[in-house]
Design a protein around this motif. Structure first.
Motif, mmCIF file in Angstrom:
data_model
loop_
_atom_site.group_PDB
_atom_site.id
_atom_site.type_symbol
_atom_site.label_atom_id
_atom_site.label_comp_id
_atom_site.label_asym_id
_atom_site.label_seq_id
_atom_site.Cartn_x
_atom_site.Cartn_y
_atom_site.Cartn_z
ATOM 1 N N TYR A 168 13.113 30.841 -2.363
ATOM 2 C CA TYR A 168 12.017 30.288 -1.573
ATOM 3 C C TYR A 168 12.103 28.760 -1.658
ATOM 4 N N LEU A 169 12.425 28.121 -0.536
ATOM 5 C CA LEU A 169 12.665 26.672 -0.520
ATOM 6 C C LEU A 169 11.441 25.928 0.010
ATOM 7 N N SER A 170 11.001 24.914 -0.748
ATOM 8 C CA SER A 170 9.932 24.014 -0.317
ATOM 9 C C SER A 170 10.507 22.613 -0.176
ATOM 10 N N VAL A 171 10.000 21.851 0.798
ATOM 11 C CA VAL A 171 10.458 20.476 1.022
ATOM 12 C C VAL A 171 9.287 19.537 0.758
ATOM 13 N N SER A 172 9.448 18.652 -0.226
ATOM 14 C CA SER A 172 8.399 17.704 -0.598
ATOM 15 C C SER A 172 8.491 16.453 0.273
ATOM 16 N N VAL A 173 7.391 16.153 0.974
ATOM 17 C CA VAL A 173 7.353 14.993 1.874
ATOM 18 C C VAL A 173 6.628 13.843 1.172
ATOM 19 N N PRO A 174 7.298 12.727 0.892
ATOM 20 C CA PRO A 174 6.665 11.608 0.199
ATOM 21 C C PRO A 174 5.527 11.009 1.022
ATOM 22 N N ARG A 175 4.568 10.442 0.313
ATOM 23 C CA ARG A 175 3.457 9.735 0.949
ATOM 24 C C ARG A 175 3.540 8.268 0.568
ATOM 25 N N VAL A 176 3.536 7.383 1.570
ATOM 26 C CA VAL A 176 3.643 5.945 1.335
ATOM 27 C C VAL A 176 2.423 5.258 1.940
ATOM 28 N N GLU A 177 1.702 4.492 1.114
ATOM 29 C CA GLU A 177 0.495 3.808 1.570
ATOM 30 C C GLU A 177 0.463 2.380 1.052
ATOM 31 N N ILE A 178 -0.001 1.457 1.887
ATOM 32 C CA ILE A 178 -0.325 0.100 1.446
ATOM 33 C C ILE A 178 -1.835 0.080 1.242
ATOM 34 N N VAL A 179 -2.273 -0.186 0.007
ATOM 35 C CA VAL A 179 -3.692 -0.077 -0.338
ATOM 36 C C VAL A 179 -4.275 -1.432 -0.705
ATOM 37 N N ASP A 180 -5.622 -1.502 -0.633
ATOM 38 C CA ASP A 180 -6.307 -2.742 -1.019
ATOM 39 C C ASP A 180 -6.639 -2.713 -2.510
ATOM 40 N N GLU A 181 -7.458 -3.682 -2.941
ATOM 41 C CA GLU A 181 -7.765 -3.786 -4.370
ATOM 42 C C GLU A 181 -8.617 -2.629 -4.885
ATOM 43 N N HIS A 182 -9.211 -1.855 -3.965
ATOM 44 C CA HIS A 182 -10.020 -0.702 -4.364
ATOM 45 C C HIS A 182 -9.242 0.613 -4.269
ATOM 46 N N GLY A 183 -7.994 0.548 -3.872
ATOM 47 C CA GLY A 183 -7.175 1.741 -3.762
ATOM 48 C C GLY A 183 -7.276 2.444 -2.419
ATOM 49 N N ALA A 184 -8.062 1.890 -1.490
ATOM 50 C CA ALA A 184 -8.201 2.486 -0.162
ATOM 51 C C ALA A 184 -7.074 1.999 0.742
ATOM 52 N N THR A 185 -6.719 2.813 1.725
ATOM 53 C CA THR A 185 -5.656 2.423 2.648
ATOM 54 C C THR A 185 -6.050 1.145 3.376
ATOM 55 N N ALA A 193 -4.473 -20.069 4.741
ATOM 56 C CA ALA A 193 -3.229 -20.828 4.598
ATOM 57 C C ALA A 193 -3.208 -21.495 3.227
ATOM 58 N N GLY A 194 -2.056 -21.391 2.557
ATOM 59 C CA GLY A 194 -1.911 -21.974 1.229
ATOM 60 C C GLY A 194 -2.203 -20.997 0.104
ATOM 61 N N SER A 195 -2.816 -19.853 0.418
ATOM 62 C CA SER A 195 -3.101 -18.858 -0.617
ATOM 63 C C SER A 195 -1.877 -17.964 -0.841
ATOM 64 N N THR A 196 -1.993 -16.982 -1.740
ATOM 65 C CA THR A 196 -0.888 -16.061 -2.032
ATOM 66 C C THR A 196 -1.170 -14.685 -1.403
ATOM 67 N N ILE A 197 -0.228 -14.226 -0.615
ATOM 68 C CA ILE A 197 -0.330 -12.885 -0.030
ATOM 69 C C ILE A 197 0.023 -11.863 -1.108
ATOM 70 N N GLU A 198 -0.857 -10.888 -1.305
ATOM 71 C CA GLU A 198 -0.615 -9.834 -2.289
ATOM 72 C C GLU A 198 -0.773 -8.478 -1.602
ATOM 73 N N LEU A 199 0.300 -7.704 -1.569
ATOM 74 C CA LEU A 199 0.272 -6.372 -0.970
ATOM 75 C C LEU A 199 0.741 -5.352 -1.999
#
Length: 309
Positions: A168-185, A193-199
């Motif tokens: 019985y073969l199962s295929v695992s599909v990865p989940r990729v998300e860019i989230v904010d500081e609260h963990g929400a998508t 301008a001049g600040s640091t981008i953090e992703l």
């Protein structure tokens, strides 16, 4: 009596079936070209377990000799999971093969699709092939697994009654998300301008990840970017996934655009980044929200006006 006659006829047919197969293998040709084009019901009827009650076989043949031992599988039925896009072997170790033939089929409900027969591949999907490993492993090779490959696979040995092992073969599909500081998508991201981008990119549903996480700004890869300067990528791999962080110091207008995070070439996600000159990012986001509310109120008012006419 009729059952014994039927079994004898079937045994003779199987004997000639194997002679033809062995002769074809010796010459390097497929034993039964066009076999894969038979009606779907053919393999179902040929491979389905018999429902008749068989009399216990006599361990001694009519001439007094001991019959050949019946083949058996070294492994039991099993559940196997493969990551999306990966390569996998489905194993089938058979003892006491003698002159029998091993085949792999895929079962979809009542339908059965022939994949391999002996050392020959009958599937039209080139990702499937037989990769025999000495001394007795008739393993099925699947390259670049997709979600559609999940399901039931059977390794069958041509004996009577049928001998079948199920994978019985199962295929695992990865989940990729860019989230904010609260963990929400994250939606659109705003920076002064001049600040640091953090992703922050979270990769999950990946058992023992072997791929690497990459960041891109448009089509430009950022992981090894040394031209702009001030770019840093830190990735922590875990047992079930990965967390990757992108830092871009001293942001400017040119840093605006779409940023994507990807796990190798398997899964990816994108977020839009806006670098603002002279505007407060929080006020910009609030203004965007207010504009949306204003547009909604305007639509409601126009609808009420039309109804009152």
């Amino acid at each position: 009596m009729m059952l014994k006659i039927t079994s004898a006829i079937l045994a003779v047919l199987l004997f000639h079936f194997h002679r033809i197969t062995l002769a074809a293998v010796a010459t390097g040709s497929k034993p039964f070209p066009g076999l894969e084009n038979l009606p779907k019901s053919f393999w179902n009827e040929l491979s389905s377990p018999f429902t008749e009650v068989y009399e216990e076989e006599n361990p001694v043949t009519e001439n007094g000799s001991t019959p050949e031992p019946r083949p058996f599988f070294e492994d039991r039925d099993i559940n196997v999971t493969v990551q999306l896009g990966a390569q996998i072997h489905l194993h089938c170790r058979v003892e006491n093969m003698q002159k029998r033939t091993v085949s792999w089929v895929r079962r979809r409900g009542e339908e059965m699709h022939l994949l391999t027969f002996g050392v020959h591949t009958y599937s039209s999907d080139s990702r499937f092939s037989l990769d025999y490993q000495m001394p007795n492993d008739w393993r099925l090779l699947l390259r670049s697994a997709t979600e559609r490959d999940a399901g039931v696979y059977e390794c069958q040995v041509s004996v009577h009654p049928p001998l079948t092992r199920t994978v019985y073969l199962s295929v695992s599909v990865p989940r990729v998300e860019i989230v904010d500081e609260h963990g929400a998508t994250a939606g659109d991201k705003f920076y002064k301008a001049g600040s640091t981008i953090e992703l922050k990119c979270v990769v999950s549903k990946v058992p023992h990840p072997s791929g690497y996480v990459t960041w891109r700004h448009g089509s430009r890869m950022l992981n090894y970017d040394t031209i702009r300067g001030g770019i840093s990528v830190k990735t922590d791999m875990g047992a079930e996934g990965a967390v990757s962080r992108l830092y871009i110091a001293n942001a400017n207008k040119k840093d605006s655009g779409n940023y994507s995070c990807a796990l190798a070439d398997v899964a990816a996600t994108t977020v839009s980044v806006h670098v603002l000159n002279g505007e407060n990012p929080a006020a910009m986001q609030h203004g965007k929200s207010s504009s949306s509310k204003g547009a909604f109120i305007l639509v409601v008012l126009l609808s009420l006006l039309n109804l009152s006419r």
